[in-house]
Design an enzyme around this catalytic site. Structure first.
Site, PDB file in Angstrom:
ATOM      1  N   GLU A 286       0.845  -1.212   0.000  1.00 11.61           N
ATOM      2  CA  GLU A 286       0.000   0.000   0.000  1.00 11.61           C
ATOM      3  C   GLU A 286       0.872   1.251   0.000  1.00 11.61           C
ATOM      4  O   GLU A 286       0.583   2.220  -0.710  1.00 11.61           O
ATOM      5  CB  GLU A 286      -0.935  -0.005   1.208  1.00 11.61           C
ATOM      6  CG  GLU A 286      -1.963   1.103   1.174  1.00 11.61           C
ATOM      7  CD  GLU A 286      -2.937   0.991   0.010  1.00 11.61           C
ATOM      8  OE1 GLU A 286      -3.141   2.020  -0.677  1.00 11.61           O
ATOM      9  OE2 GLU A 286      -3.493  -0.091  -0.226  1.00 11.61           O
TER      10      GLU A 286
ATOM     11  N   GLU B 123       1.585   6.115  -7.301  1.00 15.03           N
ATOM     12  CA  GLU B 123       0.541   7.053  -7.711  1.00 15.03           C
ATOM     13  C   GLU B 123       1.027   8.499  -7.649  1.00 15.03           C
ATOM     14  O   GLU B 123       0.758   9.287  -8.561  1.00 15.03           O
ATOM     15  CB  GLU B 123      -0.705   6.870  -6.850  1.00 15.03           C
ATOM     16  CG  GLU B 123      -1.444   5.589  -7.168  1.00 15.03           C
ATOM     17  CD  GLU B 123      -2.723   5.412  -6.369  1.00 15.03           C
ATOM     18  OE1 GLU B 123      -2.995   6.230  -5.458  1.00 15.03           O
ATOM     19  OE2 GLU B 123      -3.461   4.452  -6.654  1.00 15.03           O
TER      20      GLU B 123
END
Length: 121
Positions: A66, A73
């Site tokens: 994560e 991102e």
């Protein structure tokens, strides 16, 4: 010449990254909550050292992926602020890695905890 940070500063940067993800990352908070549930169940059911190892590895794997997903991102958004099919691939594949680890962690949790839960029912 490269700027070399002290070990303490390096740990500080890492902790800052985790704190940032915790504040901004809803999924990260959910994953931590589920990890705490798994650790609590492990303590309640007195799981074996091997089961502890499995639980810790899958929790860490999901959280690590994560964090990496968030970094991917952020980098993609920085270098490609406009919509770009290759940027979408990078973001989707990174998210897919988290999904696979999450599914695997659920499978490990079921394999470890379901038999123990069924014994008390």
């Amino acid at each position: 010449m490269l700027d070399r940070h002290s070990l303490g500063k390096s740990f500080g940067f890492a902790i800052e990254g985790i704190k940032t993800e915790f504040k901004k990352g809803r999924n990260f908070r959910i994953q931590i909550f589920i990890g705490i549930i798994a650790l609590t169940l492990g303590a309640i059911f007195k799981i074996s050292p091997t089961e502890w190892f499995d639980i810790i590895i899958v929790i860490a794997s999901v959280l690590i992926l994560e964090l990496i997903n968030t970094a991917v991102e952020a980098i993609v958004d920085m270098v490609s602020p406009e919509i770009n099919p290759k940027a979408k691939i990078a973001k989707d594949v990174s998210a897919g890695a988290v999904l696979i680890a999450s599914i695997a962690s659920v499978a490990v949790g079921i394999l470890i905890f379901l038999p123990k839960i069924l014994q008390i029912i």
